[in-house]
Scaffold this motif. Sequence first.
Motif, mmCIF file in Angstrom:
data_model
loop_
_atom_site.group_PDB
_atom_site.id
_atom_site.type_symbol
_atom_site.label_atom_id
_atom_site.label_comp_id
_atom_site.label_asym_id
_atom_site.label_seq_id
_atom_site.Cartn_x
_atom_site.Cartn_y
_atom_site.Cartn_z
ATOM 1 N N THR A 76 -69.972 6.153 -0.154
ATOM 2 C CA THR A 76 -69.306 5.837 -1.423
ATOM 3 C C THR A 76 -69.829 6.738 -2.543
ATOM 4 O O THR A 76 -70.871 7.401 -2.402
ATOM 5 C CB THR A 76 -69.558 4.375 -1.841
ATOM 6 N N VAL A 77 -69.105 6.730 -3.664
ATOM 7 C CA VAL A 77 -69.520 7.504 -4.826
ATOM 8 C C VAL A 77 -70.886 7.038 -5.321
ATOM 9 O O VAL A 77 -71.749 7.847 -5.670
ATOM 10 C CB VAL A 77 -68.467 7.377 -5.948
ATOM 11 N N GLY A 78 -71.113 5.735 -5.329
ATOM 12 C CA GLY A 78 -72.407 5.206 -5.754
ATOM 13 C C GLY A 78 -73.542 5.699 -4.877
ATOM 14 O O GLY A 78 -74.610 6.070 -5.375
ATOM 15 N N ASP A 79 -73.339 5.696 -3.563
ATOM 16 C CA ASP A 79 -74.359 6.201 -2.642
ATOM 17 C C ASP A 79 -74.666 7.667 -2.940
ATOM 18 O O ASP A 79 -75.835 8.088 -2.930
ATOM 19 C CB ASP A 79 -73.875 6.078 -1.193
ATOM 20 N N ALA A 137 -65.448 16.205 -7.904
ATOM 21 C CA ALA A 137 -65.513 16.594 -6.496
ATOM 22 C C ALA A 137 -65.523 15.368 -5.588
ATOM 23 O O ALA A 137 -65.004 15.404 -4.469
ATOM 24 C CB ALA A 137 -66.760 17.443 -6.243
ATOM 25 N N LEU A 138 -66.099 14.259 -6.072
ATOM 26 C CA LEU A 138 -66.206 13.043 -5.271
ATOM 27 C C LEU A 138 -64.985 12.131 -5.409
ATOM 28 O O LEU A 138 -64.572 11.482 -4.442
ATOM 29 C CB LEU A 138 -67.458 12.258 -5.673
ATOM 30 N N CYS A 139 -64.413 12.075 -6.628
ATOM 31 C CA CYS A 139 -63.344 11.110 -6.919
ATOM 32 C C CYS A 139 -61.956 11.727 -6.986
ATOM 33 O O CYS A 139 -60.955 10.998 -6.974
ATOM 34 C CB CYS A 139 -63.624 10.405 -8.257
ATOM 35 N N GLY A 140 -61.876 13.036 -7.106
ATOM 36 C CA GLY A 140 -60.584 13.696 -7.243
ATOM 37 C C GLY A 140 -60.562 14.557 -8.500
ATOM 38 O O GLY A 140 -61.231 14.262 -9.490
ATOM 39 N N ALA A 141 -59.778 15.631 -8.460
ATOM 40 C CA ALA A 141 -59.783 16.619 -9.538
ATOM 41 C C ALA A 141 -59.305 16.061 -10.870
ATOM 42 O O ALA A 141 -59.594 16.634 -11.923
ATOM 43 C CB ALA A 141 -58.920 17.811 -9.141
ATOM 44 N N PRO A 181 -65.984 3.143 -15.322
ATOM 45 C CA PRO A 181 -65.984 1.787 -14.758
ATOM 46 C C PRO A 181 -66.895 1.645 -13.540
ATOM 47 O O PRO A 181 -66.953 2.548 -12.694
ATOM 48 C CB PRO A 181 -64.516 1.570 -14.370
ATOM 49 N N THR A 182 -67.568 0.507 -13.446
ATOM 50 C CA THR A 182 -68.451 0.233 -12.302
ATOM 51 C C THR A 182 -67.702 0.284 -10.980
ATOM 52 O O THR A 182 -68.267 0.682 -9.950
ATOM 53 C CB THR A 182 -69.097 -1.160 -12.471
ATOM 54 N N SER A 183 -66.442 -0.117 -10.986
ATOM 55 C CA SER A 183 -65.651 -0.147 -9.745
ATOM 56 C C SER A 183 -65.586 1.209 -9.063
ATOM 57 O O SER A 183 -65.421 1.286 -7.835
ATOM 58 C CB SER A 183 -64.231 -0.647 -10.045
ATOM 59 N N GLN A 184 -65.745 2.286 -9.832
ATOM 60 C CA GLN A 184 -65.645 3.626 -9.246
ATOM 61 C C GLN A 184 -66.831 3.963 -8.354
ATOM 62 O O GLN A 184 -66.747 4.869 -7.527
ATOM 63 C CB GLN A 184 -65.477 4.668 -10.346
ATOM 64 N N LEU A 185 -67.944 3.228 -8.508
ATOM 65 C CA LEU A 185 -69.089 3.448 -7.623
ATOM 66 C C LEU A 185 -68.769 3.065 -6.180
ATOM 67 O O LEU A 185 -69.407 3.563 -5.243
ATOM 68 C CB LEU A 185 -70.295 2.643 -8.106
ATOM 69 N N ASP A 186 -67.792 2.182 -5.995
ATOM 70 C CA ASP A 186 -67.446 1.715 -4.647
ATOM 71 C C ASP A 186 -66.339 2.543 -4.001
ATOM 72 O O ASP A 186 -65.920 2.246 -2.875
ATOM 73 C CB ASP A 186 -67.003 0.247 -4.705
ATOM 74 N N LEU A 187 -65.864 3.565 -4.678
ATOM 75 C CA LEU A 187 -64.800 4.394 -4.097
ATOM 76 C C LEU A 187 -65.316 5.108 -2.858
ATOM 77 O O LEU A 187 -66.402 5.698 -2.865
ATOM 78 C CB LEU A 187 -64.319 5.425 -5.121
ATOM 79 N N PRO A 188 -64.552 5.089 -1.751
ATOM 80 C CA PRO A 188 -64.983 5.792 -0.539
ATOM 81 C C PRO A 188 -64.829 7.303 -0.694
ATOM 82 O O PRO A 188 -63.942 7.780 -1.403
ATOM 83 C CB PRO A 188 -64.044 5.247 0.538
ATOM 84 N N ILE A 189 -65.706 8.033 -0.040
ATOM 85 C CA ILE A 189 -65.636 9.500 -0.064
ATOM 86 C C ILE A 189 -64.926 9.967 1.205
ATOM 87 O O ILE A 189 -65.355 9.627 2.315
ATOM 88 C CB ILE A 189 -67.043 10.102 -0.163
#
Length: 318
Positions: A76-79, A137-141, A181-189
């Motif tokens: 995940t982005v958080g990791d 790079a992790l979440c999208g351009a 937002p905190t929710s973005q830490l859980d986004l999968p890579i």
Amino acid sequence: MLRHLGADPDPVIRAAGLDLAMLTDPNAIIPLGAFCELIIRSGACTGCPHFGLLLGQRVSLPSLGLIGSIMLRSETVGDALRSLIRHVEMHCIGATTALTAKEGTVIWNCVVYEPGIDCADQIADAAAAAGTNVLRALCGADWCPTEVLLPRSVPADEVIYRQLFGAPVRFNREVAALVFPTSQLDLPIPGADPLLLQTLQERLAEQSRRATPDFASRLRHLVRTELMQGHCSAERIAGLLCMHRRTLARRLNAEGTTFSVVADQGRFEIARQLIDHTDIPFSQIAAALGFSEASAFTRAFRRWSGDSPSAWRAGHRR
């Protein structure tokens, strides 16, 4: 970056006390003071007051080497961000970064703890721009922060900042930070690979053992971070260093100092950076450093520097 702005990099790099070969060696560690001198000279010779911002814009995950590879293979982005934060001293000694989450909002900040640094505002610009690139790079351009905080006075050209970050930019803040937002830490890579990740982490662990920072740098790092979070004490710092408070006191005594002296040095460095580079009122700086009133801060600053905060700002304004 110098070539892009029409300047010859060789004399600028040499004037900063560095060798061009160092900048082509991916494993070279440039002292933060020399790096600042390089940024200051680069900005001066190109006439670009936001050189650090443009430099940070060129940072990518591959430029972070092994840590960048680990981030791309994390779940995940958080990791990924926590891996970078945990090993940031492999890339930078003198500045550090932290991630805090509260009430649905994440603040990813960067602070300079190396004493005597004269371009903390440029480092803040570079860190915020680099962090934005990392998250894209992790979440999208098309990723953008909710807002960006920068410890610098309002620049003559605010447009370039808004264009780069795609978000409101708040100047005259205590730290450099990206807010999202905190929710973005859980986004999968998308490139997550647990098996490759384990192999890369083992390689990083070996490198980390060979690159452990010295005690003084580690102590300044912790004091700087804890001071801005409002709970810096000898007990807490000793715990973070995995030692008893008395052990810390003996270690500092052997080096001819005490914890209160080290903490005051940290407070002075924070105050100096904010006075030099921002228009933040002294009362706000005093509150950020934990002083009960502005007059107490003024007395302390005069003891540290020999000048009042207002006299220092008049003589050291950048």
